[in-house]
Design a protein around this motif. Structure first.
Motif, PDB file in Angstrom:
ATOM      1  N   PHE A   1      50.287  39.737  53.864  1.00  0.00           N
ATOM      2  CA  PHE A   1      49.608  39.606  55.282  1.00  0.00           C
ATOM      3  C   PHE A   1      50.150  38.262  55.524  1.00  0.00           C
ATOM      4  O   PHE A   1      50.441  38.041  56.667  1.00  0.00           O
ATOM      5  N   ALA A   2      50.412  37.117  54.806  1.00  0.00           N
ATOM      6  CA  ALA A   2      51.139  35.717  55.207  1.00  0.00           C
ATOM      7  C   ALA A   2      52.309  36.080  55.895  1.00  0.00           C
ATOM      8  O   ALA A   2      52.630  35.436  56.855  1.00  0.00           O
ATOM      9  N   ASN A   3      53.150  36.979  55.465  1.00  0.00           N
ATOM     10  CA  ASN A   3      54.419  37.261  55.783  1.00  0.00           C
ATOM     11  C   ASN A   3      54.350  37.864  57.400  1.00  0.00           C
ATOM     12  O   ASN A   3      55.054  37.517  58.465  1.00  0.00           O
ATOM     13  N   VAL A   4      53.367  38.824  57.481  1.00  0.00           N
ATOM     14  CA  VAL A   4      52.999  39.457  58.917  1.00  0.00           C
ATOM     15  C   VAL A   4      52.620  38.214  59.930  1.00  0.00           C
ATOM     16  O   VAL A   4      52.697  38.176  60.925  1.00  0.00           O
ATOM     17  N   LEU A   5      51.461  37.623  59.486  1.00  0.00           N
ATOM     18  CA  LEU A   5      50.818  36.567  60.107  1.00  0.00           C
ATOM     19  C   LEU A   5      51.999  35.594  60.782  1.00  0.00           C
ATOM     20  O   LEU A   5      52.251  35.361  61.810  1.00  0.00           O
ATOM     21  N   ASN A   6      52.690  35.089  59.899  1.00  0.00           N
ATOM     22  CA  ASN A   6      53.996  34.135  60.202  1.00  0.00           C
ATOM     23  C   ASN A   6      55.083  34.943  61.213  1.00  0.00           C
ATOM     24  O   ASN A   6      55.375  34.295  62.231  1.00  0.00           O
ATOM     25  N   LEU A   7      55.162  35.859  60.766  1.00  0.00           N
ATOM     26  CA  LEU A   7      56.040  36.709  61.708  1.00  0.00           C
ATOM     27  C   LEU A   7      55.833  36.865  63.154  1.00  0.00           C
ATOM     28  O   LEU A   7      56.419  36.685  64.178  1.00  0.00           O
TER      29      LEU A   7
ATOM     30  N   ARG B   1      45.836  28.439  54.993  1.00  0.00           N
ATOM     31  CA  ARG B   1      45.457  29.376  53.828  1.00  0.00           C
ATOM     32  C   ARG B   1      46.055  30.593  53.976  1.00  0.00           C
ATOM     33  O   ARG B   1      46.690  31.203  53.181  1.00  0.00           O
ATOM     34  N   TYR B   2      45.698  31.240  55.061  1.00  0.00           N
ATOM     35  CA  TYR B   2      46.329  32.605  55.324  1.00  0.00           C
ATOM     36  C   TYR B   2      47.668  32.733  55.415  1.00  0.00           C
ATOM     37  O   TYR B   2      48.565  33.562  54.896  1.00  0.00           O
ATOM     38  N   ARG B   3      48.344  31.626  56.015  1.00  0.00           N
ATOM     39  CA  ARG B   3      49.739  31.735  56.252  1.00  0.00           C
ATOM     40  C   ARG B   3      50.613  31.227  55.097  1.00  0.00           C
ATOM     41  O   ARG B   3      51.597  31.908  54.759  1.00  0.00           O
ATOM     42  N   SER B   4      49.771  30.595  54.198  1.00  0.00           N
ATOM     43  CA  SER B   4      50.652  30.245  52.862  1.00  0.00           C
ATOM     44  C   SER B   4      50.220  31.534  51.857  1.00  0.00           C
ATOM     45  O   SER B   4      50.934  31.261  50.470  1.00  0.00           O
TER      46      SER B   4
ATOM     47  N   ASP C   1      55.783  33.556  64.749  1.00  0.00           N
ATOM     48  CA  ASP C   1      57.041  33.336  65.171  1.00  0.00           C
ATOM     49  C   ASP C   1      57.573  34.058  66.547  1.00  0.00           C
ATOM     50  O   ASP C   1      58.292  33.661  67.383  1.00  0.00           O
ATOM     51  N   LYS C   2      57.358  35.665  66.448  1.00  0.00           N
ATOM     52  CA  LYS C   2      57.771  36.292  67.529  1.00  0.00           C
ATOM     53  C   LYS C   2      56.883  36.010  68.911  1.00  0.00           C
ATOM     54  O   LYS C   2      57.405  36.060  70.060  1.00  0.00           O
ATOM     55  N   THR C   3      55.664  35.420  68.798  1.00  0.00           N
ATOM     56  CA  THR C   3      54.963  35.234  70.125  1.00  0.00           C
ATOM     57  C   THR C   3      55.392  33.846  70.387  1.00  0.00           C
ATOM     58  O   THR C   3      54.796  33.239  71.548  1.00  0.00           O
ATOM     59  N   LYS C   4      55.948  32.838  69.679  1.00  0.00           N
ATOM     60  CA  LYS C   4      56.433  31.499  69.994  1.00  0.00           C
ATOM     61  C   LYS C   4      55.082  30.644  70.001  1.00  0.00           C
ATOM     62  O   LYS C   4      55.264  29.752  70.889  1.00  0.00           O
ATOM     63  N   CYS C   5      54.003  31.152  69.408  1.00  0.00           N
ATOM     64  CA  CYS C   5      52.884  30.268  69.657  1.00  0.00           C
ATOM     65  C   CYS C   5      52.802  29.495  68.205  1.00  0.00           C
ATOM     66  O   CYS C   5      53.274  29.823  67.232  1.00  0.00           O
ATOM     67  N   THR C   6      52.058  28.410  68.382  1.00  0.00           N
ATOM     68  CA  THR C   6      51.597  27.279  67.088  1.00  0.00           C
ATOM     69  C   THR C   6      50.612  27.815  66.239  1.00  0.00           C
ATOM     70  O   THR C   6      49.502  28.438  67.047  1.00  0.00           O
ATOM     71  N   ALA C   7      50.393  27.284  65.348  1.00  0.00           N
ATOM     72  CA  ALA C   7      49.256  27.553  64.285  1.00  0.00           C
ATOM     73  C   ALA C   7      47.845  27.179  64.906  1.00  0.00           C
ATOM     74  O   ALA C   7      46.876  27.491  65.327  1.00  0.00           O
TER      75      ALA C   7
END
Length: 103
Positions: A3-9, A34-37, A12-18
């Protein structure tokens, strides 16, 4: 893929920040971190909030693109300075003042 990989992807793809996603989804920055890590996996309700946040950010991007097109500003044009209001509408008077001030 975790899930973390998908969320970070998606970030990245939407070019928005956390920070932007946190604000748009209503999920705290610490929970999102915590979700991202990968330290935590969100419950289905939180996943729905994340999806809604991405949708809101996508809609905002579309409004911005439509605003650029309406004002005949296209990628590739050599526009150096623009000003956007909260409604993503370009105000040509403000742009003209800023251009005169800085260019």
């Amino acid at each position: 893929m975790s899930f973390a990989n998908v969320l970070n992807l998606y970030l990245d793809k939407t070019k928005c920040t956390a920070k932007e996603l946190s604000a748009a989804s209503g999920i705290s920055a610490s929970a999102l971190s915590r979700y991202r890590s990968g330290k935590r996996i969100p419950e289905p309700e939180q996943i729905e909030k994340l999806i809604c946040g991405f949708v809101q950010l996508a809609r905002s991007a579309v409004r911005k693109i439509e605003s650029y097109q309406k004002n005949e500003i296209y990628s590739g044009d050599r526009l150096i300075l623009t000003f956007e209001t909260e409604q993503s509408v370009l105000n040509s008077n403000i742009i003209e003042r800023l251009v005169n001030k800085y260019l």
